[in-house]
Design a protein around this motif. Structure first.
Motif, PDB file in Angstrom:
ATOM      1  N   GLY A  46       0.797  -1.211  -0.067  1.00  0.00           N
ATOM      2  CA  GLY A  46      -0.034  -0.123  -0.034  1.00  0.00           C
ATOM      3  C   GLY A  46       0.774   1.131  -0.040  1.00  0.00           C
ATOM      4  N   GLN A  47       2.144   1.167  -0.044  1.00  0.00           N
ATOM      5  CA  GLN A  47       3.148   2.318   0.005  1.00  0.00           C
ATOM      6  C   GLN A  47       3.049   3.089  -1.422  1.00  0.00           C
ATOM      7  OE1 GLN A  47       7.327   1.438   0.512  1.00  0.00           O
ATOM      8  NE2 GLN A  47       7.536   3.744   1.006  1.00  0.00           N
ATOM      9  N   ARG A  48       2.807   4.295  -1.489  1.00  0.00           N
ATOM     10  CA  ARG A  48       2.425   4.917  -2.756  1.00  0.00           C
ATOM     11  C   ARG A  48       3.889   5.972  -2.854  1.00  0.00           C
ATOM     12  NH1 ARG A  48      -3.476   7.091  -3.931  1.00  0.00           N
ATOM     13  NH2 ARG A  48      -4.544   4.993  -3.743  1.00  0.00           N
ATOM     14  N   PHE A  49       4.529   5.936  -4.191  1.00  0.00           N
ATOM     15  CA  PHE A  49       5.579   7.033  -4.523  1.00  0.00           C
ATOM     16  C   PHE A  49       5.867   7.032  -5.923  1.00  0.00           C
ATOM     17  CE2 PHE A  49       6.812   2.535  -3.791  1.00  0.00           C
ATOM     18  CZ  PHE A  49       7.773   2.276  -4.946  1.00  0.00           C
ATOM     19  N   LEU A  50       6.560   7.935  -6.460  1.00  0.00           N
ATOM     20  CA  LEU A  50       6.757   8.263  -7.672  1.00  0.00           C
ATOM     21  C   LEU A  50       7.871   7.418  -8.292  1.00  0.00           C
ATOM     22  CD1 LEU A  50       6.494  11.822  -7.884  1.00  0.00           C
ATOM     23  CD2 LEU A  50       4.825  10.272  -8.810  1.00  0.00           C
ATOM     24  N   VAL A  51       7.893   6.767  -9.634  1.00  0.00           N
ATOM     25  CA  VAL A  51       8.866   6.346 -10.434  1.00  0.00           C
ATOM     26  C   VAL A  51       9.370   7.080 -11.800  1.00  0.00           C
ATOM     27  CG1 VAL A  51       8.405   4.055  -9.349  1.00  0.00           C
ATOM     28  CG2 VAL A  51       7.371   4.648 -11.360  1.00  0.00           C
ATOM     29  N   SER A  52      10.513   6.959 -12.050  1.00  0.00           N
ATOM     30  CA  SER A  52      10.629   7.514 -13.430  1.00  0.00           C
ATOM     31  C   SER A  52      10.863   6.409 -14.706  1.00  0.00           C
ATOM     32  CB  SER A  52      11.992   8.131 -13.032  1.00  0.00           C
ATOM     33  OG  SER A  52      13.275   7.366 -12.681  1.00  0.00           O
ATOM     34  N   MET A  53      10.784   6.744 -15.529  1.00  0.00           N
ATOM     35  CA  MET A  53      10.723   5.983 -16.752  1.00  0.00           C
ATOM     36  C   MET A  53      12.215   6.262 -17.466  1.00  0.00           C
ATOM     37  SD  MET A  53       8.488   5.780 -20.413  1.00  0.00           S
ATOM     38  CE  MET A  53       7.215   4.897 -19.496  1.00  0.00           C
ATOM     39  N   PRO A  54      12.989   5.223 -17.603  1.00  0.00           N
ATOM     40  CA  PRO A  54      14.349   5.290 -18.204  1.00  0.00           C
ATOM     41  C   PRO A  54      14.167   5.875 -19.671  1.00  0.00           C
ATOM     42  CG  PRO A  54      14.021   3.075 -18.062  1.00  0.00           C
ATOM     43  CD  PRO A  54      12.798   3.672 -17.180  1.00  0.00           C
ATOM     44  N   SER A  55      15.289   6.326 -20.235  1.00  0.00           N
ATOM     45  CA  SER A  55      15.064   7.044 -21.685  1.00  0.00           C
ATOM     46  C   SER A  55      15.047   5.977 -22.608  1.00  0.00           C
ATOM     47  CB  SER A  55      16.536   7.905 -21.872  1.00  0.00           C
ATOM     48  OG  SER A  55      17.490   6.968 -21.715  1.00  0.00           O
ATOM     49  N   LYS A  56      15.280   4.801 -22.609  1.00  0.00           N
ATOM     50  CA  LYS A  56      15.172   3.655 -23.250  1.00  0.00           C
ATOM     51  C   LYS A  56      13.710   3.527 -23.600  1.00  0.00           C
ATOM     52  CE  LYS A  56      15.923  -0.795 -20.780  1.00  0.00           C
ATOM     53  NZ  LYS A  56      16.559  -1.850 -20.853  1.00  0.00           N
ATOM     54  N   TYR A  57      12.849   3.734 -22.650  1.00  0.00           N
ATOM     55  CA  TYR A  57      11.341   3.133 -22.812  1.00  0.00           C
ATOM     56  C   TYR A  57      10.509   4.359 -23.549  1.00  0.00           C
ATOM     57  CZ  TYR A  57      12.252  -1.082 -20.022  1.00  0.00           C
ATOM     58  OH  TYR A  57      12.772  -2.268 -19.557  1.00  0.00           O
ATOM     59  N   ARG A  58      11.153   5.607 -23.174  1.00  0.00           N
ATOM     60  CA  ARG A  58      10.412   6.723 -23.573  1.00  0.00           C
ATOM     61  C   ARG A  58      10.063   6.790 -24.973  1.00  0.00           C
ATOM     62  NH1 ARG A  58      13.913  11.030 -20.314  1.00  0.00           N
ATOM     63  NH2 ARG A  58      13.351  10.201 -18.110  1.00  0.00           N
ATOM     64  N   LYS A  59       8.918   7.093 -25.419  1.00  0.00           N
ATOM     65  CA  LYS A  59       8.368   6.921 -26.746  1.00  0.00           C
ATOM     66  C   LYS A  59       8.491   5.612 -27.380  1.00  0.00           C
ATOM     67  CE  LYS A  59       9.068  11.742 -27.596  1.00  0.00           C
ATOM     68  NZ  LYS A  59       9.683  12.927 -28.392  1.00  0.00           N
ATOM     69  N   ASN A  60       8.615   4.700 -26.652  1.00  0.00           N
ATOM     70  CA  ASN A  60       8.583   3.137 -27.308  1.00  0.00           C
ATOM     71  C   ASN A  60       7.774   2.292 -26.653  1.00  0.00           C
ATOM     72  OD1 ASN A  60      10.872   3.629 -29.133  1.00  0.00           O
ATOM     73  ND2 ASN A  60      12.202   3.441 -27.591  1.00  0.00           N
ATOM     74  N   ILE A  61       7.484   2.414 -25.259  1.00  0.00           N
ATOM     75  CA  ILE A  61       6.708   1.606 -24.531  1.00  0.00           C
ATOM     76  C   ILE A  61       5.811   2.573 -23.667  1.00  0.00           C
ATOM     77  CG2 ILE A  61       6.570  -0.140 -22.848  1.00  0.00           C
ATOM     78  CD1 ILE A  61       7.867  -1.205 -25.139  1.00  0.00           C
ATOM     79  N   TRP A  62       4.423   2.314 -23.820  1.00  0.00           N
ATOM     80  CA  TRP A  62       3.399   3.021 -22.925  1.00  0.00           C
ATOM     81  C   TRP A  62       2.887   2.386 -21.884  1.00  0.00           C
ATOM     82  CZ3 TRP A  62       4.904   4.004 -28.191  1.00  0.00           C
ATOM     83  CH2 TRP A  62       5.001   5.094 -28.396  1.00  0.00           C
ATOM     84  N   ILE A  63       2.733   2.992 -20.863  1.00  0.00           N
ATOM     85  CA  ILE A  63       2.325   2.520 -19.421  1.00  0.00           C
ATOM     86  C   ILE A  63       0.915   3.166 -19.093  1.00  0.00           C
ATOM     87  CG2 ILE A  63       2.948   2.380 -17.236  1.00  0.00           C
ATOM     88  CD1 ILE A  63       5.820   2.408 -17.921  1.00  0.00           C
ATOM     89  N   LYS A  64      -0.036   2.252 -18.931  1.00  0.00           N
ATOM     90  CA  LYS A  64      -1.204   3.050 -18.614  1.00  0.00           C
ATOM     91  C   LYS A  64      -1.822   2.638 -17.194  1.00  0.00           C
ATOM     92  CE  LYS A  64      -3.969  -0.514 -21.302  1.00  0.00           C
ATOM     93  NZ  LYS A  64      -2.857  -1.068 -21.626  1.00  0.00           N
ATOM     94  N   ARG A  65      -2.587   3.070 -16.542  1.00  0.00           N
ATOM     95  CA  ARG A  65      -2.803   2.785 -15.281  1.00  0.00           C
ATOM     96  C   ARG A  65      -3.416   1.279 -15.149  1.00  0.00           C
ATOM     97  NH1 ARG A  65      -8.183   5.677 -14.526  1.00  0.00           N
ATOM     98  NH2 ARG A  65      -7.257   6.760 -15.855  1.00  0.00           N
ATOM     99  N   GLY A  66      -2.964   0.777 -14.004  1.00  0.00           N
ATOM    100  CA  GLY A  66      -3.276  -0.478 -13.715  1.00  0.00           C
ATOM    101  C   GLY A  66      -2.057  -1.515 -14.107  1.00  0.00           C
ATOM    102  N   ASP A  67      -1.328  -1.033 -14.908  1.00  0.00           N
ATOM    103  CA  ASP A  67      -0.164  -2.172 -15.595  1.00  0.00           C
ATOM    104  C   ASP A  67       0.724  -2.352 -14.255  1.00  0.00           C
ATOM    105  OD1 ASP A  67      -1.089  -1.981 -17.896  1.00  0.00           O
ATOM    106  OD2 ASP A  67       0.266  -0.789 -18.843  1.00  0.00           O
TER     107      ASP A  67
END
Length: 166
Positions: A46-67
């Protein structure tokens, strides 16, 4: 390396590899994406926090709510406490559940998530069979998608008759 080649390798890595989280890594669920390649996630506890997306995934892999994601912790982060190391698709989730690496807190969420996706991918069969000939040529617009972002203008038969007579 060209953008297309990079995308090909990244997608192949995400879809093809089977990964097991290490001791430092953890499995999290995406709650929302506030922007700037940041995602708010929740752990099985139940702990909430922010995560960053590395540059290799940017504009290549899309992440949506619930993944579901596998993240590496960042020691020096105050707000952003982890970085995405792997994006889990439904096949990865199933294999992790079979091997016993799946957190108990996400077991019911993952099953519901997979069931919802299965329902969305199955096309619905039409209620009435298609008729051939002249009957199918008359089109009924009532089954078309209605855009709720636009105003609906309804024209009655009386108004159209008055306009034609004038």
């Amino acid at each position: 390396m060209s953008q297309a080649t990079k995308r090909k390798h990244v997608v192949k890595e995400v879809l093809g590899e089977h990964i097991v989280p290490s001791d430092q890594q953890q499995i999290v669920r995406v709650l929302r994406t506030p922007g700037n390649n940041l995602h708010e996630v929740e752990t099985a506890q139940g702990q909430r926090f922010l995560v960053s997306m590395p540059s290799k995934y940017r504009k290549n892999i899309w992440i949506k709510r619930g993944d579901f994601l596998i993240v590496d912790p960042i020691e020096e982060g105050e707000k952003v406490k982890a970085e995405i190391s792997f994006v889990l698709c439904k096949d990865h989730v199933r294999s992790l559940q079979k091997e016993g690496f799946w957190p108990e807190g996400f077991s019911e969420v993952a099953e519901k998530h997979n069931n919802n996706r299965n329902r969305q991918t199955q096309p619905e069969l039409p209620a009435e069979p298609q008729l051939s000939g002249e009957e199918s040529s008359s089109e009924d617009d009532s089954d078309l998608f209605v855009n709720t972002n636009r105003r609906q203008y309804h024209e009655s038969e009386e108004e159209s008759e008055e306009e034609e007579a004038a």
